[in-house]
Design a protein around this motif. Sequence first.
Motif, mmCIF file in Angstrom:
data_model
loop_
_atom_site.group_PDB
_atom_site.id
_atom_site.type_symbol
_atom_site.label_atom_id
_atom_site.label_comp_id
_atom_site.label_asym_id
_atom_site.label_seq_id
_atom_site.Cartn_x
_atom_site.Cartn_y
_atom_site.Cartn_z
ATOM 1 N N LEU A 140 0.855 -1.189 0.000
ATOM 2 C CA LEU A 140 0.000 0.000 0.000
ATOM 3 C C LEU A 140 0.888 1.236 0.000
ATOM 4 O O LEU A 140 1.711 1.418 0.898
ATOM 5 C CB LEU A 140 -0.899 -0.014 1.247
ATOM 6 N N THR A 141 0.729 2.069 -1.026
ATOM 7 C CA THR A 141 1.484 3.319 -1.113
ATOM 8 C C THR A 141 0.548 4.475 -0.761
ATOM 9 O O THR A 141 -0.503 4.643 -1.393
ATOM 10 C CB THR A 141 2.076 3.516 -2.522
ATOM 11 N N ASN A 152 -2.575 2.339 12.773
ATOM 12 C CA ASN A 152 -3.456 2.085 13.909
ATOM 13 C C ASN A 152 -4.505 1.029 13.557
ATOM 14 O O ASN A 152 -4.755 0.093 14.332
ATOM 15 C CB ASN A 152 -4.128 3.389 14.350
ATOM 16 N N GLU A 153 -5.117 1.164 12.391
ATOM 17 C CA GLU A 153 -6.142 0.211 11.963
ATOM 18 C C GLU A 153 -5.546 -1.177 11.741
ATOM 19 O O GLU A 153 -6.165 -2.199 12.078
ATOM 20 C CB GLU A 153 -6.831 0.702 10.683
ATOM 21 N N LEU A 154 -4.350 -1.223 11.175
ATOM 22 C CA LEU A 154 -3.696 -2.525 10.941
ATOM 23 C C LEU A 154 -3.338 -3.201 12.263
ATOM 24 O O LEU A 154 -3.466 -4.416 12.403
ATOM 25 C CB LEU A 154 -2.440 -2.350 10.072
ATOM 26 N N ARG A 155 -2.901 -2.398 13.248
ATOM 27 C CA ARG A 155 -2.602 -2.949 14.572
ATOM 28 C C ARG A 155 -3.864 -3.511 15.211
ATOM 29 O O ARG A 155 -3.853 -4.580 15.805
ATOM 30 C CB ARG A 155 -1.985 -1.879 15.481
ATOM 31 N N TRP A 187 -11.112 -3.352 1.729
ATOM 32 C CA TRP A 187 -11.100 -2.639 3.019
ATOM 33 C C TRP A 187 -10.073 -1.502 3.001
ATOM 34 O O TRP A 187 -10.349 -0.400 3.492
ATOM 35 C CB TRP A 187 -10.798 -3.633 4.133
ATOM 36 N N LEU A 188 -8.897 -1.759 2.400
ATOM 37 C CA LEU A 188 -7.866 -0.715 2.306
ATOM 38 C C LEU A 188 -8.340 0.455 1.450
ATOM 39 O O LEU A 188 -8.061 1.616 1.761
ATOM 40 C CB LEU A 188 -6.575 -1.294 1.700
ATOM 41 N N ILE A 189 -9.046 0.149 0.364
ATOM 42 C CA ILE A 189 -9.575 1.209 -0.507
ATOM 43 C C ILE A 189 -10.527 2.099 0.283
ATOM 44 O O ILE A 189 -10.449 3.337 0.224
ATOM 45 C CB ILE A 189 -10.284 0.593 -1.741
ATOM 46 N N ASP A 190 -11.411 1.461 1.067
ATOM 47 C CA ASP A 190 -12.347 2.228 1.897
ATOM 48 C C ASP A 190 -11.606 3.040 2.953
ATOM 49 O O ASP A 190 -11.918 4.220 3.189
ATOM 50 C CB ASP A 190 -13.345 1.291 2.591
ATOM 51 N N GLY A 194 -9.799 5.622 -1.211
ATOM 52 C CA GLY A 194 -9.351 5.467 -2.594
ATOM 53 C C GLY A 194 -8.061 6.197 -2.922
ATOM 54 O O GLY A 194 -7.645 6.245 -4.092
ATOM 55 N N GLN A 195 -7.400 6.764 -1.912
ATOM 56 C CA GLN A 195 -6.193 7.558 -2.171
ATOM 57 C C GLN A 195 -4.905 6.731 -2.076
ATOM 58 O O GLN A 195 -3.822 7.247 -2.340
ATOM 59 C CB GLN A 195 -6.138 8.748 -1.214
ATOM 60 N N GLY A 196 -5.035 5.479 -1.670
ATOM 61 C CA GLY A 196 -3.847 4.618 -1.607
ATOM 62 C C GLY A 196 -3.674 3.822 -2.894
ATOM 63 O O GLY A 196 -4.652 3.439 -3.532
ATOM 64 N N GLU A 197 -2.417 3.606 -3.280
ATOM 65 C CA GLU A 197 -2.132 2.727 -4.425
ATOM 66 C C GLU A 197 -1.866 1.334 -3.871
ATOM 67 O O GLU A 197 -1.015 1.152 -2.996
ATOM 68 C CB GLU A 197 -0.897 3.213 -5.188
#
Length: 212
Positions: A140-141, A152-155, A187-190, A194-197
């Motif tokens: 994820l960029t 924080n969310e990943l933790r 989930w990452l897109i949300d 949508g700003q992450g690559e």
Amino acid sequence: MIAHYRTLQQLGSAEIIIKKSRFIGFATPVTTEEEAIQFIERIKKEHWNATHNCSAYMIGERDEIQKQSDDGEPSGTAGKPILEVIKNKGLKNVAIVVTRYFGGIMLGAGGLIRAYTDGAVVGIEAAGVIAQVLHREVSLTIDYTWLGKVENELRNREMRMGETQFTDRVIVTIYPLSEEADRFRDWLIDLTQGQGEIHMGEEQYMVHHEFT
């Protein structure tokens, strides 16, 4: 590739004495039949003066390769029980040798089966059982402004993390379970609006520790 399988953590060995006979169980993870054969030959060489070096191995995603050897013990009393232990414990890609130094007391067929079963079990316990679980690499960029929230969310989700690279943007590497990778991407897109690559990488097995 299967989602997960149980195998051994490392080479382990342990000894038991049954009616004066020494039984030494050696158990190791292997990935090919060649590795299994080399392992068995090495134990035989190290214990050349043993009465028997009985063995079994099981390799392959669908347990395609299954071999056993009684090495001079009565047929079905050594190799087969060792192989049955591998199957009963649900292990894959494993080779086991149970070395016997005869102590002068005959055990009989039933006694031999129990002895070689126990020898295999203590070898497995010494080696340690792990689960190899299929994960997928996800990169994820993001801009630096997103980093705190994402970390924080990943933790909170207790995700397996890889290396984080800091350049003009941040590249976070995560390893979700392979079977959940597509849902994780959504989930990452949300999460990043949508700003992450997002780059979906290769599948790979990663170790999860568990007990026998």
